[in-house]
Motif scaffolding. Structure first.
Motif, PDB file in Angstrom:
ATOM      1  N   VAL A 208       0.825  -1.215   0.000  1.00  0.00           N
ATOM      2  CA  VAL A 208       0.000   0.000   0.000  1.00  0.00           C
ATOM      3  C   VAL A 208       0.855   1.260   0.000  1.00  0.00           C
ATOM      4  N   GLY A 209       2.144   1.107  -0.304  1.00  0.00           N
ATOM      5  CA  GLY A 209       3.004   2.282  -0.445  1.00  0.00           C
ATOM      6  C   GLY A 209       3.514   2.809   0.883  1.00  0.00           C
ATOM      7  N   ASP A 210       3.536   4.138   1.009  1.00  0.00           N
ATOM      8  CA  ASP A 210       4.135   4.755   2.197  1.00  0.00           C
ATOM      9  C   ASP A 210       3.074   5.294   3.156  1.00  0.00           C
ATOM     10  N   LEU A 211       1.913   4.646   3.240  1.00  0.00           N
ATOM     11  CA  LEU A 211       0.878   5.095   4.159  1.00  0.00           C
ATOM     12  C   LEU A 211       1.315   4.930   5.616  1.00  0.00           C
ATOM     13  N   PHE A 212       2.095   3.872   5.885  1.00  0.00           N
ATOM     14  CA  PHE A 212       2.567   3.620   7.243  1.00  0.00           C
ATOM     15  C   PHE A 212       4.087   3.686   7.293  1.00  0.00           C
ATOM     16  N   LEU A 213       4.601   4.260   8.358  1.00  0.00           N
ATOM     17  CA  LEU A 213       6.034   4.353   8.570  1.00  0.00           C
ATOM     18  C   LEU A 213       6.462   3.300   9.585  1.00  0.00           C
ATOM     19  N   ASP A 214       7.472   2.506   9.221  1.00  0.00           N
ATOM     20  CA  ASP A 214       7.949   1.432  10.089  1.00  0.00           C
ATOM     21  C   ASP A 214       8.711   2.023  11.277  1.00  0.00           C
ATOM     22  N   MET A 215       8.302   1.652  12.495  1.00  0.00           N
ATOM     23  CA  MET A 215       8.966   2.104  13.714  1.00  0.00           C
ATOM     24  C   MET A 215       9.710   0.925  14.333  1.00  0.00           C
ATOM     25  N   TYR A 216      10.980   1.118  14.664  1.00  0.00           N
ATOM     26  CA  TYR A 216      11.782   0.027  15.210  1.00  0.00           C
ATOM     27  C   TYR A 216      11.299  -0.359  16.601  1.00  0.00           C
ATOM     28  N   SER A 217      11.169  -1.662  16.840  1.00  0.00           N
ATOM     29  CA  SER A 217      10.827  -2.172  18.156  1.00  0.00           C
ATOM     30  C   SER A 217      11.865  -3.212  18.565  1.00  0.00           C
ATOM     31  N   PRO A 218      12.494  -3.051  19.729  1.00  0.00           N
ATOM     32  CA  PRO A 218      13.492  -4.029  20.195  1.00  0.00           C
ATOM     33  C   PRO A 218      12.851  -5.276  20.806  1.00  0.00           C
ATOM     34  N   LEU A 219      11.535  -5.268  20.936  1.00  0.00           N
ATOM     35  CA  LEU A 219      10.841  -6.367  21.597  1.00  0.00           C
ATOM     36  C   LEU A 219      10.620  -7.537  20.635  1.00  0.00           C
ATOM     37  N   PRO A 220      10.702  -8.776  21.116  1.00  0.00           N
ATOM     38  CA  PRO A 220      10.540  -9.945  20.237  1.00  0.00           C
ATOM     39  C   PRO A 220       9.109 -10.086  19.734  1.00  0.00           C
ATOM     40  N   ASN A 221       8.991 -10.417  18.457  1.00  0.00           N
ATOM     41  CA  ASN A 221       7.688 -10.669  17.829  1.00  0.00           C
ATOM     42  C   ASN A 221       6.705  -9.512  18.023  1.00  0.00           C
ATOM     43  N   HIS A 222       7.235  -8.314  17.974  1.00  0.00           N
ATOM     44  CA  HIS A 222       6.422  -7.094  18.155  1.00  0.00           C
ATOM     45  C   HIS A 222       6.748  -6.132  17.023  1.00  0.00           C
ATOM     46  N   HIS A 223       5.717  -5.494  16.484  1.00  0.00           N
ATOM     47  CA  HIS A 223       5.922  -4.567  15.368  1.00  0.00           C
ATOM     48  C   HIS A 223       4.997  -3.369  15.515  1.00  0.00           C
ATOM     49  N   LEU A 224       5.512  -2.198  15.224  1.00  0.00           N
ATOM     50  CA  LEU A 224       4.762  -0.953  15.377  1.00  0.00           C
ATOM     51  C   LEU A 224       4.934  -0.084  14.144  1.00  0.00           C
ATOM     52  N   ASN A 225       3.832   0.490  13.675  1.00  0.00           N
ATOM     53  CA  ASN A 225       3.856   1.439  12.561  1.00  0.00           C
ATOM     54  C   ASN A 225       3.062   2.682  12.931  1.00  0.00           C
ATOM     55  N   HIS A 226       3.524   3.835  12.457  1.00  0.00           N
ATOM     56  CA  HIS A 226       2.751   5.064  12.576  1.00  0.00           C
ATOM     57  C   HIS A 226       2.281   5.486  11.191  1.00  0.00           C
ATOM     58  N   PHE A 227       1.090   6.065  11.144  1.00  0.00           N
ATOM     59  CA  PHE A 227       0.543   6.546   9.879  1.00  0.00           C
ATOM     60  C   PHE A 227       1.389   7.702   9.380  1.00  0.00           C
ATOM     61  N   ASN A 228       1.609   7.743   8.082  1.00  0.00           N
ATOM     62  CA  ASN A 228       2.373   8.836   7.478  1.00  0.00           C
ATOM     63  C   ASN A 228       1.649  10.155   7.724  1.00  0.00           C
ATOM     64  N   PRO A 229       2.272  11.119   8.426  1.00  0.00           N
ATOM     65  CA  PRO A 229       1.586  12.376   8.753  1.00  0.00           C
ATOM     66  C   PRO A 229       1.160  13.183   7.531  1.00  0.00           C
ATOM     67  N   SER A 230       1.746  12.892   6.377  1.00  0.00           N
ATOM     68  CA  SER A 230       1.325  13.596   5.160  1.00  0.00           C
ATOM     69  C   SER A 230      -0.003  13.060   4.633  1.00  0.00           C
ATOM     70  N   GLU A 231      -0.426  11.897   5.149  1.00  0.00           N
ATOM     71  CA  GLU A 231      -1.676  11.284   4.706  1.00  0.00           C
ATOM     72  C   GLU A 231      -2.771  11.320   5.768  1.00  0.00           C
ATOM     73  N   GLY A 232      -2.381  11.385   7.040  1.00  0.00           N
ATOM     74  CA  GLY A 232      -3.362  11.366   8.118  1.00  0.00           C
ATOM     75  C   GLY A 232      -2.686  11.181   9.460  1.00  0.00           C
ATOM     76  N   GLU A 233      -3.323  10.414  10.327  1.00  0.00           N
ATOM     77  CA  GLU A 233      -2.796  10.211  11.674  1.00  0.00           C
ATOM     78  C   GLU A 233      -3.249   8.850  12.182  1.00  0.00           C
ATOM     79  N   GLY A 234      -2.383   8.187  12.962  1.00  0.00           N
ATOM     80  CA  GLY A 234      -2.774   6.918  13.543  1.00  0.00           C
ATOM     81  C   GLY A 234      -1.614   5.955  13.667  1.00  0.00           C
ATOM     82  N   TYR A 235      -1.936   4.688  13.921  1.00  0.00           N
ATOM     83  CA  TYR A 235      -0.904   3.684  14.164  1.00  0.00           C
ATOM     84  C   TYR A 235      -1.458   2.281  13.932  1.00  0.00           C
ATOM     85  N   SER A 236      -0.552   1.314  13.843  1.00  0.00           N
ATOM     86  CA  SER A 236      -0.911  -0.103  13.937  1.00  0.00           C
ATOM     87  C   SER A 236       0.166  -0.779  14.775  1.00  0.00           C
ATOM     88  N   GLU A 237      -0.262  -1.704  15.625  1.00  0.00           N
ATOM     89  CA  GLU A 237       0.656  -2.434  16.493  1.00  0.00           C
ATOM     90  C   GLU A 237       0.272  -3.901  16.447  1.00  0.00           C
TER      91      GLU A 237
END
Length: 308
Positions: free
Chosen positions: A15-44
């Motif tokens: 889906v392109g650059d809608l979400f920005l990958d955020m580094y997580s040091p935790l095992p089996n854990h992943h976090l993304n923030h919504f691209n601020p140029s498109e909107g606001e939000g997150y997925s975890e």
């Protein structure tokens, strides 16, 4: 790494650059923030073996559509908490308009799908994904449950919507959604515990429907749904169609508790959830059906043995 997280990353790449990958040091854990140029939000997303739990909340500044194909062939439950899901399945050419709050059951590989996002509309959801090993556990313990029947029926891919069974499920889903982003192993334990509690609440709905009289199942549903209202035995008996004496006797027989005690447990459970969120005692008292914060404190202390 988790197959679910790998699949999640693969979908986001499509889906392109809608979400920005955020580094997580935790095992089996992943976090993304919504691209601020498109909107606001997150997925975890966090895979703890038994289940993979995901949560997300986002808004877009303009109408958008996300098209992607998930490489994972799995079983999953999506609880849509806000917004409207407009989905097109390109394999079947079927379009779904799903309004929150609603549960979406899915199994197999659904192929290429497009999700249409409305501008300035909040979308929030919880996902629970699992594999065949966990399904075998569900089959051995909950094979007659409507939710489990969906995953066991047929071998093909399918999607089905069902209503959220009661407020217990809804409140727990919101509690999970509002947990802060995991930053430590303790946070992951909180996330895991909240996800397992949500799954147990989903499976707790009418586990033995054939053994319990309809009047009692209706009473239980009313107590779970309207616990914040003023509830009397007389009103309950009228709603479920039996006399007060029979209602009190049958309820005790089939639940092992009085109606008053059953209602108290529901209220106290929701009180704990709200208190975890840090809201005021006055707010909690009002939300669970007590007009007096002082009386609520007394009831809480008697029930749990400590002060709130």
């Amino acid at each position: 790494m988790s197959i679910y997280i790998d699949s999640h990353k693969a979908v986001l790449k499509q889906v392109g650059d809608l979400f920005l990958d955020m580094y997580s040091p935790l095992p089996n854990h992943h976090l993304n923030h919504f691209n601020p140029s498109e909107g606001e939000g997150y997925s975890e997303i966090y895979d703890f073996g038994k289940l993979c739990v995901g949560k997300g909340k986002y808004w877009v500044d303009r109408p958008l559509k996300m098209s992607a194909e998930s490489p994972t062939n799995a079983f999953g439950i999506t609880i849509l908490l806000s917004g409207t899901h407009h989905i097109k399945n390109h394999s079947t050419n079927h379009e779904y308009h799903i309004r929150s709050p609603m549960i979406i059951l899915r199994k197999g590989s659904l192929g290429l799908q497009t999700i249409y996002l409305q501008e300035n509309k909040e979308m929030s959801l919880i996902t629970l994904d699992f594999n065949e090993t966990f399904l075998e556990i569900l089959e051995s313990n909950f094979q007659h449950h409507e939710l489990v029947k969906f995953f066991l029926s047929g071998s093909g891919s399918a999607l089905k919507t069902i209503t959220i069974p009661n407020k217990n499920v809804l409140h727990q889903a919101h509690y999970l959604l509002n947990l802060p982003f995991a930053q430590s192993s303790i946070d992951l334990l909180h996330l895991e515990g909240a996800a397992l509690e949500l799954m147990s609440l989903l499976l707790d709905n009418n586990t033995k429907p054939d053994e319990v009289p309809v009047s009692i199942t209706k009473t239980i549903e009313i107590l779970k749904t309207d616990f914040e209202q003023k509830i009397t035995i007389r009103a309950l008996a009228k709603q479920v169609g039996i006399n007060e004496c029979d209602l009190k006797r049958l309820f005790k027989v089939y639940t092992g508790k009085t109606i008053g005690h059953y209602l108290l447990e529901i209220r106290m459970k929701h009180a704990q959830i709200l208190l975890k969120e840090g809201v005021s005692i006055e707010y909690v008292a009002n939300q669970i059906g007590y007009s007096s914060a002082q009386y609520f404190r007394q009831v809480f202390e008697r029930h749990f043995g400590y002060r709130c």
